[in-house]
Write a protein that holds these residues in place. Structure first.
Motif, PDB file in Angstrom:
ATOM      1  N   THR A 184       5.529   1.820  -9.913  1.00 30.66           N
ATOM      2  CA  THR A 184       5.474   3.173  -9.349  1.00 30.66           C
ATOM      3  C   THR A 184       4.775   3.224  -7.997  1.00 30.66           C
ATOM      4  O   THR A 184       4.575   4.309  -7.460  1.00 30.66           O
ATOM      5  N   SER A 185       4.384   2.079  -7.466  1.00 36.84           N
ATOM      6  CA  SER A 185       3.689   2.064  -6.184  1.00 36.84           C
ATOM      7  C   SER A 185       3.908   0.730  -5.498  1.00 36.84           C
ATOM      8  O   SER A 185       4.618  -0.146  -6.011  1.00 36.84           O
ATOM      9  N   HIS A 186       3.325   0.604  -4.323  1.00 38.88           N
ATOM     10  CA  HIS A 186       3.405  -0.658  -3.576  1.00 38.88           C
ATOM     11  C   HIS A 186       2.236  -1.577  -3.902  1.00 38.88           C
ATOM     12  O   HIS A 186       2.025  -2.577  -3.212  1.00 38.88           O
ATOM     13  N   ILE A 187       1.488  -1.250  -4.952  1.00 43.30           N
ATOM     14  CA  ILE A 187       0.337  -2.061  -5.342  1.00 43.30           C
ATOM     15  C   ILE A 187       0.814  -3.268  -6.141  1.00 43.30           C
ATOM     16  O   ILE A 187       1.596  -3.129  -7.081  1.00 43.30           O
ATOM     17  N   ASP A 188       0.349  -4.435  -5.778  1.00 42.97           N
ATOM     18  CA  ASP A 188       0.698  -5.653  -6.496  1.00 42.97           C
ATOM     19  C   ASP A 188       0.105  -5.610  -7.901  1.00 42.97           C
ATOM     20  O   ASP A 188      -1.032  -5.177  -8.096  1.00 42.97           O
ATOM     21  N   GLY A 189       0.868  -6.079  -8.881  1.00 39.04           N
ATOM     22  CA  GLY A 189       0.425  -6.069 -10.272  1.00 39.04           C
ATOM     23  C   GLY A 189      -0.829  -6.870 -10.523  1.00 39.04           C
ATOM     24  O   GLY A 189      -1.524  -6.639 -11.522  1.00 39.04           O
TER      25      GLY A 189
END
Length: 480
Positions: free
Chosen positions: A281-286
């Motif tokens: 849901t975002s551009h944040i890396d897992g």
């Protein structure tokens, strides 16, 4: 019987002030010194007020003395708040009467103590009134259990902003009650109310969340008959909103980054069953799901430093408040879990991982005093711990006042209308501050952030009890 009759000649509100002066004075001034130990939040505030640690105090102990800087301080008054002004007054008194090189924390406690007794006097008079009947003395005793509870007053010998927050909330509610009791609007009481509101908003950036409750109370004051301030209501409301904006934005970049980081690591990630799904849901890396539950200042080893450029670029700069709100709205179950966690901490009035005594022979770190803590013990042990209950309680209280309005005489309706605005403002804090706190700070320092909610809940209960005791809800009013 003669002694009892002499006591009965003293106003109940004055008895409350006398009892609080004795109870709290013994706690914060006599050795061993009591307060709340530093959980890591003191350093920045001390540095901006010419203070520093003279020696290392073990964690979990109260530090009674600090050093006073003698030369140029590059951090001097870097962040001006109402709390900073109080600390500055205490430092000035210390230099004048004690030492120019050593600061005794009891000077800060003394400044808070004087302000506190004034707040107790205003609140007690507003709640209890001026009559000298037995029920008024019993009401005064109940108020004493609340305002003199050591969970609140231990903040006086510390640098936590909750000391001034608690005191100013007493003034705010007390002034509002006194204004509503009067037959005509008292301009000095009204000025005291709005001065208390402005200072309360300026205590800390988190107290800016109280703005809606303050505005509701203000509208209730402006709606009183013969209100001479009504023509300037727009100016006052704009001033309150501007003060709120200044308080919320006048923080250091480091504090802003810390709040944003912990809103995710101790908020969204903490509630998610599968934190790695944030990548969907975002551009944040897992990989940043490993930061779940971390503080901005971790006490142990961490894979990535929260304040590093890499973390900023790939984590904290990849989300903002609108995204966080949208994500919580699409995952209401996660938000509900955090709201219930907030509710569990609402009436837990003592901050965790803090001690309350200075180091001495036989003492243990993180040891907490149980002196005069019946109110906080009962509230923490027996108050329901779900957010839904708080919402239902707010509705129930408003219904009670609504039914009182329909059944009361015209004179009683005027007072109940004013009290309805007051309790509505307090209950708006109870309902709205927990979700706002989760959005902005996550679950970090929940006990400290929830203190205004606990105070508003308690004040609502005492206002309701006062109206019942003095027969103001359903007729036969005898208020003075």
């Amino acid at each position: 019987m003669k002694k009892i009759s002499q006591v009965m000649k003293i106003r109940p509100s004055m008895i409350t002030v006398i009892l609080c002066a004795l109870i709290v004075g013994w706690l914060i001034f006599l050795k061993p010194i009591h307060g709340y130990s530093d959980n890591g939040d003191f350093q920045s505030l001390m540095a901006t007020n010419d203070l520093y640690r003279t020696h290392q105090i073990p964690a979990g102990y109260v530090s009674p003395h600090f050093g006073l800087m003698q030369y140029y301080n590059p951090l001097y008054l870097k962040q001006i708040t109402a709390q900073t002004a109080v600390i500055h007054i205490a430092v000035g008194l210390n230099r004048l009467f004690y030492s120019r090189s050593v600061f005794d924390i009891r000077f800060l406690g003394a400044v808070y103590y004087v302000l506190y007794l004034g707040g107790v006097a205003v609140l007690a008079r507003g709640l209890v009134g001026g009559e000298r009947r037995l029920r008024h003395y019993l009401m005064a005793a109940a108020v004493t259990l609340f305002v003199a509870d050591s969970s609140f007053t231990l903040y006086f010998n510390s640098f936590y902003p909750q000391a001034l927050t608690f005191i100013l909330m007493l003034y705010l509610a007390g002034f509002a009650l006194l204004i509503m009791r009067g037959k005509t609007l008292n301009k000095w009481l009204t000025a005291g109310l709005f001065l208390s509101a402005i200072l309360l908003l300026l205590v800390h950036e988190s107290t800016s969340l109280l703005i809606l409750g303050i505005l509701i109370v203000s509208i209730g004051i402006f709606r009183l008959p013969d209100c001479q301030w009504r023509h300037g209501s727009a100016v006052i409301i704009c001033l309150l909103l501007f003060t709120c904006w200044v308080s919320a934005n006048h923080i250091t970049r480091e504090a802003r980054e810390m709040n944003k980081y912990q809103a995710m690591t101790q908020g969204k990630l903490l509630a998610a069953a599968k934190p790695a799904e944030i990548a969907k849901t975002s551009h944040i890396d897992g990989q940043f799901s490993l930061m779940k539950g971390e503080s901005y200042y971790p006490t142990a080893y961490t894979a990535l430093a929260p304040d590093s450029d890499y973390t900023r670029k790939n984590f904290t700069q990849q989300y903002n408040l609108p995204w966080l709100i949208h994500d919580y709205l699409t995952h209401p179950h996660q938000f509900g879990l955090l709201l219930d966690k907030a509710a569990k901490n609402t009436m837990v009035l003592r901050p965790r991982l803090t001690g309350t005594q200075e180091k001495r022979t036989g003492s243990k770190p993180f040891q907490q005093t149980h002196y005069f803590s019946l109110f906080s013990y009962l509230a923490g042990a027996y108050y329901p711990k779900t957010y839904g209950f708080n919402c239902l309680l707010a509705v129930a209280v408003l219904i009670i006042y609504g039914s009182g309005l329909m059944r009361g005489s015209k004179k009683e309706q005027q007072l109940l209308k004013a009290h309805l605005w007051l309790v509505s403002g307090l209950l708006s804090v109870v309902v709205l501050v927990p979700p706002a706190t989760i959005m902005l700070y996550g679950t970090a320092n929940f006990v400290i952030h929830m203190l205004p909610v606990a105070v508003c809940l308690s004040l609502t209960g005492f206002i309701l009890l006062s109206d019942v005791v003095q027969h103001q809800l359903w007729g036969n009013s005898n208020a003075t």
